[in-house]
Design an enzyme around this catalytic site. Structure first.
Site, PDB file in Angstrom:
ATOM      1  N   GLU A  49       0.798  -1.216   0.000  1.00 50.89           N
ATOM      2  CA  GLU A  49       0.000   0.000   0.000  1.00 50.89           C
ATOM      3  C   GLU A  49       0.832   1.268   0.000  1.00 50.89           C
ATOM      4  OE1 GLU A  49      -2.258  -1.155   3.400  1.00 50.89           O
ATOM      5  OE2 GLU A  49      -1.058   0.154   4.653  1.00 50.89           O
ATOM      6  N   CYS A  80       3.484   8.479   0.781  1.00 50.67           N
ATOM      7  CA  CYS A  80       4.053   7.524   1.739  1.00 50.67           C
ATOM      8  C   CYS A  80       4.131   6.166   1.052  1.00 50.67           C
ATOM      9  CB  CYS A  80       3.110   7.501   2.942  1.00 50.67           C
ATOM     10  SG  CYS A  80       3.545   6.286   4.156  1.00 50.67           S
ATOM     11  N   CYS A  97       6.545  -7.138   7.115  1.00 47.12           N
ATOM     12  CA  CYS A  97       7.671  -6.603   7.900  1.00 47.12           C
ATOM     13  C   CYS A  97       8.142  -7.668   8.879  1.00 47.12           C
ATOM     14  CB  CYS A  97       7.194  -5.365   8.671  1.00 47.12           C
ATOM     15  SG  CYS A  97       8.536  -4.391   9.370  1.00 47.12           S
ATOM     16  N   CYS A 130       6.692  -4.558  15.596  1.00 46.65           N
ATOM     17  CA  CYS A 130       6.404  -3.502  16.568  1.00 46.65           C
ATOM     18  C   CYS A 130       4.973  -3.739  17.064  1.00 46.65           C
ATOM     19  CB  CYS A 130       6.558  -2.127  15.916  1.00 46.65           C
ATOM     20  SG  CYS A 130       8.249  -1.843  15.345  1.00 46.65           S
ATOM     21  N   CYS A 165       1.885  -1.736  15.737  1.00 46.63           N
ATOM     22  CA  CYS A 165       1.807  -1.535  14.282  1.00 46.63           C
ATOM     23  C   CYS A 165       1.067  -2.682  13.629  1.00 46.63           C
ATOM     24  CB  CYS A 165       3.225  -1.408  13.706  1.00 46.63           C
ATOM     25  SG  CYS A 165       3.241  -1.291  11.907  1.00 46.63           S
ATOM     26  N   CYS A 188      -0.625   2.519   8.836  1.00 44.52           N
ATOM     27  CA  CYS A 188       0.240   1.498   8.299  1.00 44.52           C
ATOM     28  C   CYS A 188      -0.353   0.084   8.254  1.00 44.52           C
ATOM     29  CB  CYS A 188       1.438   1.513   9.242  1.00 44.52           C
ATOM     30  SG  CYS A 188       2.889   0.848   8.605  1.00 44.52           S
TER      31      CYS A 188
HETATM   32  N1  SAH Z   1       9.764   0.482   9.482  1.00 43.49           N
HETATM   33  C1  SAH Z   1       9.846   1.908   9.430  1.00 43.49           C
HETATM   34  C2  SAH Z   1       8.853   2.565   8.494  1.00 43.49           C
HETATM   35  C3  SAH Z   1       7.429   2.104   8.480  1.00 43.49           C
HETATM   36  S1  SAH Z   1       6.315   2.614   9.750  1.00 43.49           S
HETATM   37  C4  SAH Z   1       9.772   2.503  10.827  1.00 43.49           C
HETATM   38  O1  SAH Z   1       9.551   1.770  11.766  1.00 43.49           O
HETATM   39  O2  SAH Z   1       9.996   3.708  10.973  1.00 43.49           O
HETATM   40  C5  SAH Z   1       6.160   4.356   9.667  1.00 43.49           C
HETATM   41  C6  SAH Z   1       5.811   5.009  10.996  1.00 43.49           C
HETATM   42  O3  SAH Z   1       4.436   4.738  11.380  1.00 43.49           O
HETATM   43  C7  SAH Z   1       6.663   4.503  12.137  1.00 43.49           C
HETATM   44  O4  SAH Z   1       7.061   5.568  12.977  1.00 43.49           O
HETATM   45  C8  SAH Z   1       5.707   3.579  12.860  1.00 43.49           C
HETATM   46  O5  SAH Z   1       6.128   3.357  14.169  1.00 43.49           O
HETATM   47  C9  SAH Z   1       4.400   4.334  12.741  1.00 43.49           C
HETATM   48  N2  SAH Z   1       3.193   3.545  12.978  1.00 43.49           N
HETATM   49  C10 SAH Z   1       2.971   2.262  12.656  1.00 43.49           C
HETATM   50  N3  SAH Z   1       1.727   1.880  13.050  1.00 43.49           N
HETATM   51  C11 SAH Z   1       1.149   2.948  13.615  1.00 43.49           C
HETATM   52  C12 SAH Z   1      -0.133   3.180  14.222  1.00 43.49           C
HETATM   53  N4  SAH Z   1      -1.058   2.235  14.299  1.00 43.49           N
HETATM   54  N5  SAH Z   1      -0.383   4.427  14.696  1.00 43.49           N
HETATM   55  C13 SAH Z   1       0.541   5.404  14.605  1.00 43.49           C
HETATM   56  N6  SAH Z   1       1.758   5.238  14.054  1.00 43.49           N
HETATM   57  C14 SAH Z   1       2.079   4.023  13.568  1.00 43.49           C
END
Ligand code: SAH
Length: 367
Positions: free
Chosen positions: A97, A110, A117, A121, A124, A353
């Protein structure tokens, strides 16, 4: 699947060696590469037939073996704030996406760097999907080109000097879609070089941001070799919390991450590292956290993006209250660190995300 090989997203050098198979004279071959490059990246042309300054016989030859193809849009959702989310289907049927976010003074695309991944996290949604594979530079660039096509942005590129609203151009590219860009370094670097090529898409290095969960040794390399901006997903001020939120912290902890940013990464003029900090109710949003954050970043040119958590079904977290977010921000502002609160965008289309892909998988499963 078609037999022709895709030349979209190939480096200039790779394209040159392919073209040498047709034009053996080096000067002519490099002229052909310039012509192709301009058709592909300045005009958005995907058919060799339209490349009128290339000899007709050569066009016929090229057409037999090459194509200039983009990923297919499987689903597109437009939020009432203009945020547009694309679900792309790749040649092997993988889904990724991409989100277009128009704002008052800029518009950001974006993009994804991996299918799924590995980092898990805990807040996420992409983390709940397993890594399927890295994207190729072709698939990374394909996302950008497909959005240019869909939003009809090519004519705006040609209309130099004309006033464009930020709904009509892309000013910034961020690798904040699915995946960890620094775990797919070579392909991401290739894609960035194409984005920055000044005879094509011509994004300045300051308008491209790689966001990383903290693959420490690669941050310095990316900053040096690609030259783009770096954003770090910090999300916590103590290792015990960060170990849970961003488990890669167990490999490279806060001290190692910040020490490398301070000592190894050589920031250029007025450059800052962006720190992303997701606001999770009662997990990382206390005033103690805010004070610790200021202390952690002391002396490091930085900018903090507070991101209200985008909730998803099944998540164990809740978004911090607006009061807590404001109190947190006030402490940061007092320390004179810039700290915008990122306005949640596209909430009505679940633009966080990984969410579009997963909801489409669920829809399929329920058929
Ligand atoms: N792997 C990379 C890039 C992808 S995520 C990274 O970790 O930076 C991009 C950003 O969105 C990251 O800061 C991630 O922590 C955040 N993110 C992911 N899921 C989220 C959510 N549900 N709410 C808010 N931010 C989120």
């Amino acid at each position: 699947m078609s037999q022709e090989s895709n030349i979209l997203g190939l480096s200039r050098d790779d394209l040159l060696s392919l073209i040498m198979g047709f034009e053996t004279e080096p000067k002519r071959a490099s002229m052909r590469v310039n012509q192709l490059w301009s058709w592909i990246y300045c005009h958005g042309i995907s058919s060799f037939d339209k490349m009128t300054n290339i000899d007709k016989n050569l066009r016929t030859e090229l057409k037999k073996v090459f194509k200039i193809s983009r990923p297919n849009i499987e689903k597109k959702e437009v939020s009432n704030d203009g945020t547009t989310k694309y679900l792309f289907c790749l040649e092997d049927q993988s889904k990724i996406e991409t989100v277009f976010i128009p704002e008052e003074k800029r518009s950001t695309l974006c993009i994804s760097s991996q299918v799924g991944c590995t980092l898990n996290c805990s807040f996420c949604y992409t983390g709940t999907q397993k890594l399927v594979r890295n994207l190729t530079s072709q698939e990374i660039i394909g996302q950008v080109i497909a959005v240019y096509d869909d939003l009809d942005l090519w004519k705006k590129m040609k209309n130099e000097g004309g006033q464009s609203s930020f709904f009509e151009i892309i000013t910034n590219i961020v690798f904040m879609g699915m995946g960890e860009p620094l775990l797919n370094y070579e392909e991401v670097k290739k894609a960035c070089n194409i984005l920055m090529d000044n005879r094509g898409l011509d994004f300045s290095r300051r308008r491209i941001t790689l966001s990383t969960a903290g693959i420490v040794p690669k941050i310095k390399t990316a900053h040096e070799e690609i030259g783009c901006m770096i954003a770090v997903s910090l999300h916590a001020t103590e290792n015990k919390t960060r170990d849970i939120l961003v488990p890669i912290n167990k490999k490279w902890n806060l001290e190692q991450l910040l020490s490398s940013l301070r000592n190894d990464v050589e920031l250029r003029n007025s450059e800052r590292v962006t720190f992303e900090y997701v606001m999770l109710d009662r997990v990382n949003d206390t005033t103690e956290d805010a004070h610790r954050l200021v202390k952690l970043l002391q002396g490091l040119p930085s900018k903090i993006n507070l991101i209200p958590f985008n909730s998803w079904t099944g998540s164990q977290y809740k978004r911090s209250s607006p009061d807590r977010i404001k109190a947190f921000r006030d402490i940061i502002i007092k320390s004179r660190l810039p700290s915008p609160i990122r306005r949640p965008r596209g909430e009505d289309i679940m633009a966080a995300c990984g969410q579009l892909k997963s909801s489409s998988i669920k829809e399929k499963a329920s058929i």
